[in-house]
Design a protein around this motif. Sequence first.
Motif, mmCIF file in Angstrom:
data_model
loop_
_atom_site.group_PDB
_atom_site.id
_atom_site.type_symbol
_atom_site.label_atom_id
_atom_site.label_comp_id
_atom_site.label_asym_id
_atom_site.label_seq_id
_atom_site.Cartn_x
_atom_site.Cartn_y
_atom_site.Cartn_z
ATOM 1 N N ARG A 27 4.064 5.949 -3.069
ATOM 2 C CA ARG A 27 5.496 5.970 -3.567
ATOM 3 C C ARG A 27 5.394 6.418 -4.968
ATOM 4 O O ARG A 27 6.294 7.486 -5.462
ATOM 5 C CB ARG A 27 6.460 4.801 -3.017
ATOM 6 N N LYS A 28 4.661 5.813 -5.617
ATOM 7 C CA LYS A 28 4.383 6.070 -7.036
ATOM 8 C C LYS A 28 4.103 7.499 -7.184
ATOM 9 O O LYS A 28 4.661 8.413 -8.282
ATOM 10 C CB LYS A 28 3.554 5.199 -7.802
ATOM 11 N N ARG A 29 2.995 7.935 -6.583
ATOM 12 C CA ARG A 29 2.644 9.334 -6.626
ATOM 13 C C ARG A 29 3.655 10.327 -6.201
ATOM 14 O O ARG A 29 3.775 11.409 -6.857
ATOM 15 C CB ARG A 29 1.275 9.564 -5.767
ATOM 16 N N ARG A 30 4.447 9.986 -5.228
ATOM 17 C CA ARG A 30 5.632 10.840 -4.589
ATOM 18 C C ARG A 30 6.798 10.913 -5.953
ATOM 19 O O ARG A 30 7.023 12.134 -6.097
ATOM 20 C CB ARG A 30 6.165 10.375 -3.471
ATOM 21 N N ALA A 31 6.854 10.126 -6.440
ATOM 22 C CA ALA A 31 7.858 9.935 -7.673
ATOM 23 C C ALA A 31 7.323 10.929 -8.749
ATOM 24 O O ALA A 31 8.059 11.761 -9.130
ATOM 25 C CB ALA A 31 8.150 8.637 -8.260
ATOM 26 N N GLU A 32 6.056 10.834 -8.938
ATOM 27 C CA GLU A 32 5.339 11.569 -9.834
ATOM 28 C C GLU A 32 5.676 13.117 -9.837
ATOM 29 O O GLU A 32 6.013 13.940 -10.557
ATOM 30 C CB GLU A 32 4.070 11.122 -10.371
ATOM 31 N N ARG A 33 5.312 13.235 -8.372
ATOM 32 C CA ARG A 33 5.375 14.483 -8.162
ATOM 33 C C ARG A 33 6.711 15.410 -8.131
ATOM 34 O O ARG A 33 6.892 16.411 -8.364
ATOM 35 C CB ARG A 33 4.465 14.990 -6.651
ATOM 36 N N LEU A 34 7.525 14.513 -7.437
ATOM 37 C CA LEU A 34 8.917 15.105 -7.654
ATOM 38 C C LEU A 34 9.699 15.129 -8.796
ATOM 39 O O LEU A 34 10.519 15.855 -9.072
ATOM 40 C CB LEU A 34 9.825 13.979 -6.700
ATOM 41 N N GLN A 35 9.173 13.989 -9.664
ATOM 42 C CA GLN A 35 9.637 14.127 -11.178
ATOM 43 C C GLN A 35 9.227 15.587 -11.750
ATOM 44 O O GLN A 35 9.878 16.316 -12.711
ATOM 45 C CB GLN A 35 9.373 12.990 -12.078
#
Length: 84
Positions: A27-35
């Motif tokens: 989830r952290k990696r997904r958030a970083e990529r979407l950010q």
Amino acid sequence: MPMSDDEIRKILTDYDAELAEANAELRKRRAERLQAALDSGRSQADIIRVTGKSREAVRQFLDPAAADAAAAAKRNARAASRAS
């Protein structure tokens, strides 16, 4: 000597904890990529349109703490139903 009932239950508890940890990292990696998509000039509305996800889902995607809290609530509900 056979495993006790508690030892067998601990297998599932440990699995849930390890799964939660792995999911938190994802989830952290997904958030970083979407950010990064937002930082590139795309809007949250673009992300919603492209992914087909709800505004709330995208909000949780962008805030791993919110996603972690939702996942923890689900885990706790599963654990409580198993213990019954």
